[in-house]
Each structure stands twice: as C-alpha cells, then as structure tokens.
Design a protein around this motif. Structure first.
Motif, mmCIF file in Angstrom:
data_model
loop_
_atom_site.group_PDB
_atom_site.id
_atom_site.type_symbol
_atom_site.label_atom_id
_atom_site.label_comp_id
_atom_site.label_asym_id
_atom_site.label_seq_id
_atom_site.Cartn_x
_atom_site.Cartn_y
_atom_site.Cartn_z
ATOM 1 N N ASP A 1 -18.882 -7.465 -24.436
ATOM 2 C CA ASP A 1 -18.130 -6.862 -25.533
ATOM 3 C C ASP A 1 -18.620 -7.313 -26.902
ATOM 4 O O ASP A 1 -18.370 -6.647 -27.902
ATOM 5 N N ASN A 2 -19.284 -8.466 -26.948
ATOM 6 C CA ASN A 2 -19.752 -8.989 -28.223
ATOM 7 C C ASN A 2 -20.875 -9.992 -28.008
ATOM 8 O O ASN A 2 -21.154 -10.402 -26.872
ATOM 9 N N VAL A 3 -21.508 -10.397 -29.093
ATOM 10 C CA VAL A 3 -22.643 -11.310 -29.015
ATOM 11 C C VAL A 3 -22.218 -12.679 -28.499
ATOM 12 O O VAL A 3 -22.995 -13.366 -27.822
ATOM 13 N N ASN A 4 -20.991 -13.106 -28.789
ATOM 14 C CA ASN A 4 -20.515 -14.410 -28.365
ATOM 15 C C ASN A 4 -20.493 -14.534 -26.840
ATOM 16 O O ASN A 4 -20.762 -15.605 -26.284
ATOM 17 N N GLN A 5 -20.191 -13.431 -26.159
ATOM 18 C CA GLN A 5 -20.194 -13.457 -24.699
ATOM 19 C C GLN A 5 -21.607 -13.665 -24.155
ATOM 20 O O GLN A 5 -21.810 -14.415 -23.196
ATOM 21 N N VAL A 6 -22.578 -13.019 -24.766
ATOM 22 C CA VAL A 6 -23.965 -13.186 -24.328
ATOM 23 C C VAL A 6 -24.434 -14.611 -24.627
ATOM 24 O O VAL A 6 -25.151 -15.222 -23.822
#
Length: 450
Positions: free
Chosen positions: A87-92
């Motif tokens: 859902d967002n860069v933080n998850q990656v």
C-alpha cells in the motif's frame, strides 16, 4: 527389497535438499527508474545494517507471488507481486529491512548448518532402517526411515524459523537506526496473516513451517516497534510519490491491459494512472493512445527523464526510431543511465542510417562500461561491429551475451570464433579466452552429469 528401501531413503534425502534450495532464477525486470528508486529507498537501511549501499542491489523479478528473498551475495530479490500488493513505500522498506537481516546474518551461507544436522539425522535413520530391513524387519525398517525423515525435516524447519525470527529483529534494528517507522512492517505482516486465513492455515502452531506464523511475528515486533522513537514518523512524501509511480508502471507492464485499465480508469487523471495506462495501451498495440498518456505526463513534467524514456520506447517499438531519438537523447543526458543509453543505441541502429552507427557504438560502449550485465546491450553492440565488418568483435559481443544468458555452448562457440580473428595478447583476445575457458568447463561438467 533392500535396494528398493535404500532408493526410497535416497529420494527422501533429495527432497530435503530441494526444499532448502534457494528460489530458482526468474525473469529479472530491468528498469532504470525502478532500480534508482530501490537504491534510494533502501540506502538508509543498508547503511544501518553496516553495509555499503553501492554494494547492495535490490532488484525486481517478474513473479506475482507476494514474496522477497536473498540467495547469495548482497542482492535482495523482490517479487513484482509484492510491490503490487504493498500500500505504501514503508511496507516495502519493512520487507527489505528483513531481507537485509538475512544478508547481514549470513543466513544463506549458514543454511548448510541446518542441512548438515538434518542430513545427519536422515543418514542415521537410513543406516538403522537398512539394518532392520536386512534383518527381516521390513515394517520396523520402514518405520525407522519415516521417523528419521520426519525428525530431519523438523530439525531443518526449526532452524529456518530461527533464522526468520532473527531477520525480523535485525530488520527492526535497521528501521530504528535509519529513523524509519515500523508501521509498514506490521501492516505487511497483517497482509500475510490475512492470506494465511484465506488459505485456512492453522494459527495455533508454526511447527512444520519454514517461517513463524505471521501472528506470532506481529506479536513480537509490535512490542519492538511501538516504543521506537520513529514509530509516529511520517513517510517521506517524495519517496512515497515515487513509489506510486513505480507501482503503477509495474502494474501496467506485467498485468493484462484490461486489468490495468480497471485499476486505473480514464477518470483517474493522476500521474501514476497516466503512467499505468501508457503501458497498458502500448502492450495492446495502441501507440496513439499510449503516446497521448505519455504526453499528459510530459505536460506535467516536460523534462522528466523517465517520461522521456517511455516516449522514446513507445515511438521506437511502434516503428518510429527517428522520432524516438530526441527524447531518448535528452533522457540519457539527464541521467547517464546505461539502460536508457542502451535503448538510445537501439533506436540509432534501428534507423538503418549509416551516419548513426558511430554514435550508437559510442553510446553502447559507454553503457556497457557502467553496466556489463545487460545482454541486450551486448547484442546491439554486436550488430554495430557486424555492420562495420568487424566480425571477431561481433563474435566477442555475442559470446558476452550468451555467457550472461547461461548458454555455455553458444558462448564457447562464439568465443572460439572471436579468438580466430583477434590478435593474441590483446585485451579483447584475453577476454574471449576467459569466456571460452569458463564456458568449456561448464559444458564438460554438464556432459559428465548426463
């Protein structure tokens, strides 16, 4: 009878080895913008792990599964399905931090330790089982073999789960040291937990699994992340905007066009939506519609190198190489990126204008100097050499290409052909000799295995 049971035991041992083997090679998705984003996104985490960012690569492979892994060296392989699901860069970043934990902990190398213990148990059960069978106790021997295999598998799986838990905690340390929130990490584990629910995986015991259950990991990591000073730190908006672009172009590239257009309908006039639809229309062989989407992107950012690259790609692949050259030239000037330079070299060659071949050679040689691991660049350079009648160097370029593709037989033939025309002792001759030696050894090894 005895020989049959020995064969069954050998099969069981082989199955364990196959289970522990890293994921097989898959199609790598090379893209200049994606690789630049992955490098920038992961750099703070790599530094926090005590490694040098230029020595660590985070690469994307074309696989719809939600997964990432390391398989030797300082490479993190991220599935395209994981990026699409995030859902967002933080998850990656949470996923990459975990995988860096495997690298820093030397877990790929240490897999041998788990295998050694498990294999020892299997071999012992093999000996005892064979002895029981030889003594006439076929059922007892079969039971010993079965229990030995189960014990060996359990030992290995426990070893694997320990490594995963260690990588979880290491990743949490890297996120904290880099000042990045662990919220994305927990959010992604919740996604995996939902997947486990859908697959009806029992949630009461992780025995028999290579990874701890996602619920177990969430409980442990929640205690670590929520007290960290970075817990409430917001995401970098510029990095998040870049992620949305990367995700959209990836969806447009790997998904069926109709699926892309459902996810990013015409009513969506955002940058990511234009990006995704441009790829969808290009894949569907509607170059005019694809160019319309690209022009919308360039209206918003006239000198964005990756929008210029896409325009050049669409023009080139729709049979307009002359028109593709100006945007590709500008993109190369702005980035000096070897993948884009290779595309420019391709466009120059595709014009079939002799006046463009000298520039194509210069562009391609510069691209290869910065990124030798590009088979297509070597192919294009071989075309340039062949065009000017330099057959030995065309053969050497072909040998480089086949060597990277893992075709040892063709690499050997091409390298031998190159040496026939190159002057002994020169740099090119020695390179052809190296490829020939390595390829010949690989061919002989494969022949002996048959």
């Amino acid at each position: 009878m005895n020989a049959r049971w020995l064969r069954l035991a050998a099969v069981a041992l082989t199955s364990l080895a196959l289970l522990a083997r890293p994921a097989a090679a898959q199609q790598i998705l090379r893209d200049a913008e994606t690789e630049a984003f992955m490098a920038d996104m992961s750099a703070p985490l790599v530094k926090a792990a005590g490694m040098e960012p230029r020595n660590v690569q985070v690469l994307v492979i074309n696989d719809p599964d939600i997964n990432a892994f390391v398989a030797g060296g300082q490479y993190v392989w991220v599935h395209s399905g994981l990026i699409a699901a995030a859902d967002n860069v933080n998850q990656v970043q949470g996923v990459v931090a975990h995988e860096l934990g495997h690298i820093e902990g030397g877990h790929v190398i240490r897999y041998g330790e788990g295998m050694k213990e498990a294999t020892g148990i299997t071999l012992l059960s093999l000996v005892l089982g064979a002895a029981a069978i030889a003594a006439g106790g076929a059922e007892a021997g079969m039971g010993i073999l079965g229990m030995g295999q189960q014990a060996a598998m359990g030992k290995f799986l426990a070893f694997s789960r320990t490594q995963e838990s260690s990588a979880d905690l290491a990743g949490a340390r890297y996120l904290s040291k880099a000042g990045i929130s662990g919220k994305g990490s927990l959010e992604f584990f919740k996604k995996l937990q939902n997947q486990e629910y859908r697959l009806a995986i029992p949630q009461d015991d992780s025995y028999g699994r290579t990874h701890p259950l996602s619920g177990e990991r969430i409980n442990v990591l929640r205690e670590v992340y929520t007290v960290d000073p970075a817990w409430d730190k917001p995401m970098d908006p510029k990095l998040e905007a870049r992620f949305e672009r990367i995700k959209a172009k990836l969806v447009g590239f790997v998904s069926e066009p109709n699926q892309t257009l459902l996810k990013y309908p015409e009513s969506d006039q955002s940058i990511p939506a234009h990006y995704a639809r441009a790829y969808a229309w290009h894949k569907s062989a509607y170059p005019d519609k694809a160019l319309s989407e690209v022009d919308a992107l360039l209206t918003a950012a006239p000198h964005d190198p990756y929008f210029l690259e896409l325009k050049g790609q669409v023009l080139l692949e729709s049979g307009k190489p002359v028109d593709a050259i100006p945007p590709l030239r500008e993109a190369v000037q702005l980035t000096n990126q070897p993948l884009i330079a290779t595309l420019l070299g391709h466009a120059l060659i595709a014009t079939e204008n002799d006046a463009n071949f000298a520039e194509a050679e210069k562009v391609l040689r510069n691209a290869i100097a910065r990124d030798r691991e590009n088979p297509f660049a070597w192919y294009q350079l071989g075309v340039v050499y062949e065009h000017r009648g330099d057959i030995p160097r065309a053969a050497l370029a072909t040998a480089e290409r086949y060597s990277m593709m893992g075709d040892d037989q063709m690499a050997l033939r091409s390298a031998d052909a190159a040496m026939q025309g190159l002057k002994p002792g020169t740099v090119d001759y020695l390179r052809a000799q190296d490829i020939a030696m390595v390829s010949r050894a690989a061919v002989e090894q494969k022949r002996k295995k048959k």
